[in-house]
Design an enzyme around this catalytic site. Sequence first.
Site, PDB file in Angstrom:
ATOM      1  N   GLY A 273       0.787  -1.228   0.000  1.00 32.07           N
ATOM      2  CA  GLY A 273       0.000   0.000   0.000  1.00 32.07           C
ATOM      3  C   GLY A 273       0.819   1.279   0.000  1.00 32.07           C
TER       4      GLY A 273
ATOM      5  CB  CYS B  64     -26.491  -8.796 -17.288  1.00 30.81           C
ATOM      6  SG  CYS B  64     -25.743  -8.780 -18.924  1.00 30.81           S
TER       7      CYS B  64
ATOM      8  CB  CYS C 124     -25.157 -13.141 -19.199  1.00 29.23           C
ATOM      9  SG  CYS C 124     -24.644 -12.160 -17.791  1.00 29.23           S
TER      10      CYS C 124
ATOM     11  CB  CYS D 254     -21.756  -8.062 -17.709  1.00 28.99           C
ATOM     12  SG  CYS D 254     -22.846  -9.223 -16.935  1.00 28.99           S
TER      13      CYS D 254
ATOM     14  CB  CYS E   3     -21.219 -10.616 -20.241  1.00 28.79           C
ATOM     15  SG  CYS E   3     -22.942 -10.365 -20.656  1.00 28.79           S
TER      16      CYS E   3
END
Lengths: 285, 248
Positions: free
Chosen positions: A33, A242, A245, A267, A273
């Site tokens: 980080g 979606c 899908c 998506c 997808c």
Amino acid sequence: MNAPLEGYNFAYLDEATKRMLRRTILKAVAIPGHQIPFGAREMPLPYGWGTGGIQVTAAILGPADTLKVIDQGADDTTNAISIRRFFTRVAGVATTERTAEATIIQTRHRIPEAPLRENQVLVYQVPQPEPLSKLEPRRAETKRLHALADYGLMHVRLYEDIARLGHIAKAYDYPVMVGGRYLMSPSPIPAFDNPKMHRMAALQLFGAGREKRIYAIPPYTDVRSLDFEDHPFRPIRAPQDCALCGSRESYLDEVITDDRGGRLFVCSDTDYCGERVAARGAAAC
Amino acid sequence: MLTAEGLTLHFGVIPALVDVAIEVAEGEVVAIVGESGSGKTTLLRVLSGLMAPDAGSVRWLGADVHAMGEAARRRLMRTDWGFVHQNPRDGLRLNVSAGGNVGERLMAVGARHYGNIRAQAIEWLARVEVDATRIDDLPRTFSGGMQQRLQIARTLVTNPRLVFMDEPTGGLDVSVQARLLDLIRTLSRELGLSVLIVTHDIAAARLLADRILVMRRGRVVEQGLTDRVLDDPQHPYTQLLVSSVLAA
């Protein structure tokens, strides 16, 4: 298919530069980080298009790797296609659009929906690596705040959101604490993707070319989104399915289909997808 | 609690502090008075660790303030200590709401419960007589006196033990000054605060302080109990200072 271009070193950058980048990456992995400065090179694409991510990818890429590049989750957008073609030409590596087949995934603003594995590396393109930049413009001062882990300021920002709007309004680039020590910008991924970073099996590398910083999250590192006890972090997702899908879990893009208010939610991760649609097609046969 | 000895500081050839010693006990209000350029603010900055002296030491509960690391000093600054600036714009975040300003110190020391932070902010706004309905307003929409009271609320919310105040009433009109002084006096008595206040206003010093230090050209020329110093000044400069006060 394409033979690598003559006259370029493998993966475009010279070996000394790659060595410098790898040293930076090792240091970044050692201090999860924490932003490590590095000497970013001029790349043959403009700042803001992924100069940081492309340098990190070039430094870790080997001839046996399979590369996937996504831009906002999609494999078929300009940025993704041009970076993928770039590495095909200068390194001759195999590329793929399948998340499961890739060993290195360079991404702009998304994390793939499919869980990543230990032998994969996720490379993020980062425009602004400093999470405190909007609150404290002085670099020297933010460095000191990081050194002292003095992050009250970021909570003030979240407090302000709740006081004014009733909830934390930050929907992307949502700040996280890495390993309980450093406050980190996850790059402009949607807050929806933040939980995926927590204890991810894959190595995550972040490259900011213009700001000349690299940082990292080693595999299985704790990544917590900042929040308040009584206003816990909530990943935000459009409340639709979606249109292609039918997924109810994936992150959705809103697509305007005409000038009369027609819209479609699909998506954002095109590979996820596509595979779901293909699986459904296979099941129907 | 706070003890300083032999503080000396030069700005080039100009002596800003010459061998200054000062002590602040628990619950005591000490005023530093003197004319402009006498080293009052410099002394406050050195005592609060913002500036390092050329020689001498500052001790807080026995620990040397200038020898401790920056992290420890910052922690001290947001827990046991507070600093009220002359200009509230130096002490406040003007692009953050009043509630956020009061809550900042709480969040800096680890408060993570929005409801509690908010409740404390409201409570403190009430204590400094700022209307609680203005909790989400930006301080820049506040009057000067309100900004100064907000700064005090923001400083006191973490229950510090010692507060440094640099001319807290400077730049305010007389009636607002009187209210602010009254507020500082009430709060310091209620909370048992130690206060080290720099002022050029002798009347304010008399109202607030238990003890007074008179500074001139970087030296402490006289110190003692407030009434003693002001009613029976020994040093010629103190006599001049006291006789210069206009009676209304």
